[in-house]
Design a protein around this motif. Structure first.
Motif, PDB file in Angstrom:
ATOM      1  N   VAL A  52       0.765  -1.126  -0.048  1.00 51.87           N
ATOM      2  CA  VAL A  52       0.082  -0.172   0.085  1.00 51.87           C
ATOM      3  C   VAL A  52       0.740   1.284   0.174  1.00 51.87           C
ATOM      4  O   VAL A  52       1.769   1.411   1.095  1.00 51.87           O
ATOM      5  N   PHE A  53       0.765   2.330  -0.872  1.00 51.03           N
ATOM      6  CA  PHE A  53       1.207   3.456  -1.064  1.00 51.03           C
ATOM      7  C   PHE A  53       0.131   4.541  -0.254  1.00 51.03           C
ATOM      8  O   PHE A  53      -0.980   4.263  -0.292  1.00 51.03           O
ATOM      9  N   ALA A  54       0.945   5.169   0.606  1.00 50.53           N
ATOM     10  CA  ALA A  54       0.096   6.301   1.266  1.00 50.53           C
ATOM     11  C   ALA A  54       0.840   7.508   1.250  1.00 50.53           C
ATOM     12  O   ALA A  54       2.127   7.636   1.610  1.00 50.53           O
ATOM     13  N   VAL A  55       0.073   8.626   1.055  1.00 46.06           N
ATOM     14  CA  VAL A  55       0.942   9.994   0.950  1.00 46.06           C
ATOM     15  C   VAL A  55      -0.246  11.204   1.602  1.00 46.06           C
ATOM     16  O   VAL A  55      -1.336  11.007   0.931  1.00 46.06           O
ATOM     17  N   ARG A  56       0.423  11.988   2.119  1.00 49.80           N
ATOM     18  CA  ARG A  56      -0.430  13.109   2.709  1.00 49.80           C
ATOM     19  C   ARG A  56       0.097  14.262   1.715  1.00 49.80           C
ATOM     20  O   ARG A  56       1.318  14.591   1.591  1.00 49.80           O
ATOM     21  N   VAL A  57      -0.810  15.072   0.963  1.00 47.08           N
ATOM     22  CA  VAL A  57      -0.726  16.223   0.350  1.00 47.08           C
ATOM     23  C   VAL A  57      -1.495  17.304   0.823  1.00 47.08           C
ATOM     24  O   VAL A  57      -2.460  17.349   1.419  1.00 47.08           O
ATOM     25  N   VAL A  58      -0.521  18.211   1.400  1.00 50.14           N
ATOM     26  CA  VAL A  58      -0.954  19.607   2.118  1.00 50.14           C
ATOM     27  C   VAL A  58      -0.499  20.746   1.414  1.00 50.14           C
ATOM     28  O   VAL A  58       0.334  20.769   0.694  1.00 50.14           O
ATOM     29  N   GLY A  59      -1.448  21.844   2.030  1.00 49.53           N
ATOM     30  CA  GLY A  59      -0.835  23.161   1.570  1.00 49.53           C
ATOM     31  C   GLY A  59      -1.628  23.696   0.172  1.00 49.53           C
ATOM     32  O   GLY A  59      -1.442  24.669  -0.319  1.00 49.53           O
ATOM     33  N   VAL A  60      -2.668  22.648  -0.503  1.00 53.13           N
ATOM     34  CA  VAL A  60      -3.270  22.981  -1.621  1.00 53.13           C
ATOM     35  C   VAL A  60      -4.745  22.556  -1.403  1.00 53.13           C
ATOM     36  O   VAL A  60      -4.762  21.432  -0.909  1.00 53.13           O
ATOM     37  N   GLU A  61      -5.725  23.192  -2.244  1.00 52.71           N
ATOM     38  CA  GLU A  61      -6.976  22.507  -2.140  1.00 52.71           C
ATOM     39  C   GLU A  61      -7.355  21.811  -3.481  1.00 52.71           C
ATOM     40  O   GLU A  61      -6.890  22.219  -4.480  1.00 52.71           O
ATOM     41  N   LEU A  62      -7.566  20.501  -3.265  1.00 49.68           N
ATOM     42  CA  LEU A  62      -7.682  19.499  -4.513  1.00 49.68           C
ATOM     43  C   LEU A  62      -9.001  19.262  -4.821  1.00 49.68           C
ATOM     44  O   LEU A  62      -9.219  18.497  -5.697  1.00 49.68           O
ATOM     45  N   ALA A  63      -9.998  19.556  -3.959  1.00 48.16           N
ATOM     46  CA  ALA A  63     -11.462  19.249  -4.242  1.00 48.16           C
ATOM     47  C   ALA A  63     -11.912  19.711  -5.553  1.00 48.16           C
ATOM     48  O   ALA A  63     -11.371  20.952  -5.803  1.00 48.16           O
ATOM     49  N   GLY A  64     -12.338  18.916  -6.302  1.00 49.43           N
ATOM     50  CA  GLY A  64     -12.756  18.856  -7.732  1.00 49.43           C
ATOM     51  C   GLY A  64     -11.783  18.469  -8.850  1.00 49.43           C
ATOM     52  O   GLY A  64     -12.219  18.466  -9.926  1.00 49.43           O
ATOM     53  N   LEU A  65     -10.556  18.413  -8.398  1.00 44.01           N
ATOM     54  CA  LEU A  65      -9.736  17.912  -9.350  1.00 44.01           C
ATOM     55  C   LEU A  65      -9.952  16.330  -9.515  1.00 44.01           C
ATOM     56  O   LEU A  65     -10.243  15.647  -8.934  1.00 44.01           O
ATOM     57  N   LYS A  66      -9.453  16.246 -10.879  1.00 45.73           N
ATOM     58  CA  LYS A  66      -9.786  14.663 -11.600  1.00 45.73           C
ATOM     59  C   LYS A  66      -8.212  14.234 -11.269  1.00 45.73           C
ATOM     60  O   LYS A  66      -7.500  14.918 -11.155  1.00 45.73           O
ATOM     61  N   TYR A  67      -8.515  12.850 -11.102  1.00 46.52           N
ATOM     62  CA  TYR A  67      -7.160  12.274 -10.828  1.00 46.52           C
ATOM     63  C   TYR A  67      -7.071  10.570 -11.243  1.00 46.52           C
ATOM     64  O   TYR A  67      -8.204  10.002 -11.533  1.00 46.52           O
TER      65      TYR A  67
END
Length: 586
Positions: free
Chosen positions: A72-87
């Motif tokens: 399992v890869f697990a990463v925390r991304v902070v400092g930016v708003e990501l809601a609504g982005l496609k991934y």
């Protein structure tokens, strides 16, 4: 903890990356902090973030094995708003959509995958309507395919084939007497690549509602609205989920927990491996969710486990046709009602003939499915009443209607939970197709024009539902003991033939009376249901009960006169069910 990573593309100013420790798979978070957790056996993982629907401009986060624990890869991304982005994710095997995504859109061929995930903020629905929490013995279930339920041009809804279309039909459901609906798969399931997968019993993106069933672009809001409105009208909502063998138990548990907690789904019809199902049944977070399955092994002290199989269907269809040696099996099916959770009774379901077609076809007609009529079950326990399919012969149509009414009397006076397949209450037909899994058309959709044509049958079904609800002795919380355990002079349920208190269960007999004593449910009236499924009339005894008199409530065939106080029997016409009430003398 931080680790080595690379950011490609245009990048996002202010983004910081940390290793995350999370047991929740997929993407979670809100504001400017999100966790990405994904299973992969690869030595690296890339996270592609897109700001446009074409998925051309990407910010790519590349993670090495320092972000990995186990597989399992697990990463925390902070400092930016990501809601609504496609991934999308990418590893050594290529680009793939997050199987745990909570929202998606489908763009064939885009970025190498048919589905693209959409990041959504973690939210709670604090203003949700409380779940109805209807006791199992009070349920009257109704099974629907979200699209097929209202897609027909005669459905009289604005948003045909959608969650909002279901909402528009709530007044109809309430009027009919329904207090629980079961949704056929309404998650984002995959097509099988050969025939169109209309029913949805397939692997898919289990955490997102089916986007094709949306009238809007916001499937989360629209699905939530549907559940909310059904709950406001005191209707439970259950969902079917199909999990093939490769889906891990942990994924199944996380899926059911999510739908139960976020969307407030009241229960689940789980189709999966038996060992996995037993593990799911013991999950502490699902003890207040009703769980349906063909068979449960662990039922002790778990009142949320409900049996759901074709047992009642098979016995009832045999009995309705007048097959011999069925009375003992029939009486058991009518009283079966496990206290540990209950049992679902139905005479027609999506996997087989509709109720109308049970009495209109001797054999399946699945040619339009493109499999040479080899698909679908061959043994339907059906009877065409003399002509295969549609006919203008009045006597045959009258017989078919009579048998369908008998079926509804059986269903609504049996102790278990009754389930109606959508459209059966007005004799919807699939033209003899007993496996409409690929028929996303008029064959598979409910034909609402039949409601006008068969309004009398619809009203009969509505009357039987109301009768069931008015007589709690017909749906007690436990299976009848067939004993006088309250010392009132008669058992909770008793059986009768031409002789009172004596069931004649010889293999050649096809008639029997079932007397349910109301006292065992604190009711004044007793209910006596007489079934004569023979092609000849028969007399059945009227049990003498001190201080009470008999009154005929309804008959599917010829209406007998109300018995005089001196009468000791009642004549029941051929292939007829009669419901009588035993009332206190004034």
């Amino acid at each position: 903890m931080t680790a080595t990573y690379k950011i490609g593309g245009d990048g996002i100013p202010g983004m910081k990356i940390f290793y995350a420790y999370s047991h929740e798979m997929g993407v979670s978070g809100k504001g400017t902090e999100y966790c990405f957790t994904v299973f992969s056996k690869s030595s690296y993982l890339k996270i592609h973030l897109y700001s446009d629907d074409e998925c051309k401009k990407a910010t790519t986060i590349e993670l090495d094995e320092s972000f990995k624990r186990g597989s399992v890869f697990a990463v925390r991304v902070v400092g930016v708003e990501l809601a609504g982005l496609k991934y999308l994710f990418e590893d050594e095997n290529g680009i793939f959509c997050d199987p745990y995504t909570k929202k998606c859109f489908q763009r064939e061929g885009v970025c190498g995958d048919e589905y693209v995930g959409i990041i959504v903020e973690d939210t709670t629905q604090d203003d949700y309507c409380p779940r109805p929490m209807i006791p199992a013995n009070e349920l009257v279930m109704y099974k629907i395919h979200v699209k097929g339920f209202t897609k027909d041009r005669f459905s009289k809804v604005k948003n045909k084939g959608t969650y909002r279309g279901v909402v528009e039909k709530i007044p109809y459901l309430v009027d009919l007497g329904i207090n629980a609906i079961e949704l056929m798969p309404a998650y984002e399931f995959y097509d099988n690549g050969i025939m169109k997968n209309y029913w949805g019993y397939a692997e898919g993106l289990y955490f997102t509602p089916k986007t094709a069933y949306c009238a809007t672009k916001d499937c989360i809001a629209e699905f939530s609205e549907m559940v909310q409105e059904l709950h406001k009208n005191n209707i439970d909502v259950y969902m079917e989920f199909f999990f093939p063998e490769k889906i891990m138990t942990s994924t199944i548990v996380q899926c059911l927990r999510y739908w139960h907690e976020f969307y407030h789904i009241d229960g689940f019809h789980v189709i999966c491996d038996g060992d996995k199902a037993e593990q799911i049944s013991g999950d502490f977070f699902l003890t207040d969710a009703r769980l349906f399955r063909s068979n449960w092994n662990a039922r002790e002290d778990r009142g949320n486990l409900v049996e759901y199989n074709d047992g009642f269907l098979e016995v009832a269809r045999h009995m309705l046709k007048g097959d011999e040696d069925m009375l003992s099996k029939f009486l058991y099916a009518m009283r079966k009602n496990p206290a540990q959770g209950g049992v679902v009774n139905y005479i027609a379901n999506n996997n087989g003939f509709t109720l109308n077609d049970v009495f209109s076809y001797d054999r399946k007609h699945n040619e339009e499915n493109g499999e040479g009529n080899r698909d679908g079950v061959d043994y339907n326990l059906s009877w065409n009443c003399g002509v295969e399919g549609v006919t203008k012969k009045k006597k045959i149509n009258e017989l078919r209607n009579l048998l369908a009414q008998n079926a509804m009397v059986m269903l609504m006076t049996a102790q278990g939970i009754p389930l109606i397949y959508s459209g059966d209450e007005f004799l919807n037909s699939q033209n003899g197709n007993n496996n409409a899994y690929c028929q996303d058309n008029e064959t598979g959709w409910v034909n609402w024009n039949q409601l006008n044509r068969n309004i009398k049958f619809h009203d009969f079904v509505k009357k039987m539902i109301a009768f069931r609800k008015a007589h709690g002795a017909l749906h007690m919380t436990n299976e009848p003991y067939l004993m006088d355990y309250k010392y009132v002079g008669q058992p909770d349920v008793s059986y009768h033939s031409s002789k009172a208190w004596y069931p004649d269960l010889e293999n050649y007999n096809r008639h029997v009376g079932i007397l349910t004593c109301g006292i065992y449910n604190d009711e004044d009236e007793d209910v006596y249901v007489v079934f004569n499924m023979h092609w000849e009339p028969h007399e059945l005894a009227l049990p003498g009960i001190r201080g009470k008199y008999w009154e005929v409530y309804l008959s599917t065939g010829k209406m007998p006169a109300n018995p005089e106080s001196t009468d000791k029997c009642i004549e029941v016409d051929a292939r007829t069910a009669v419901v009588l009430l035993c009332k206190k003398n004034s």
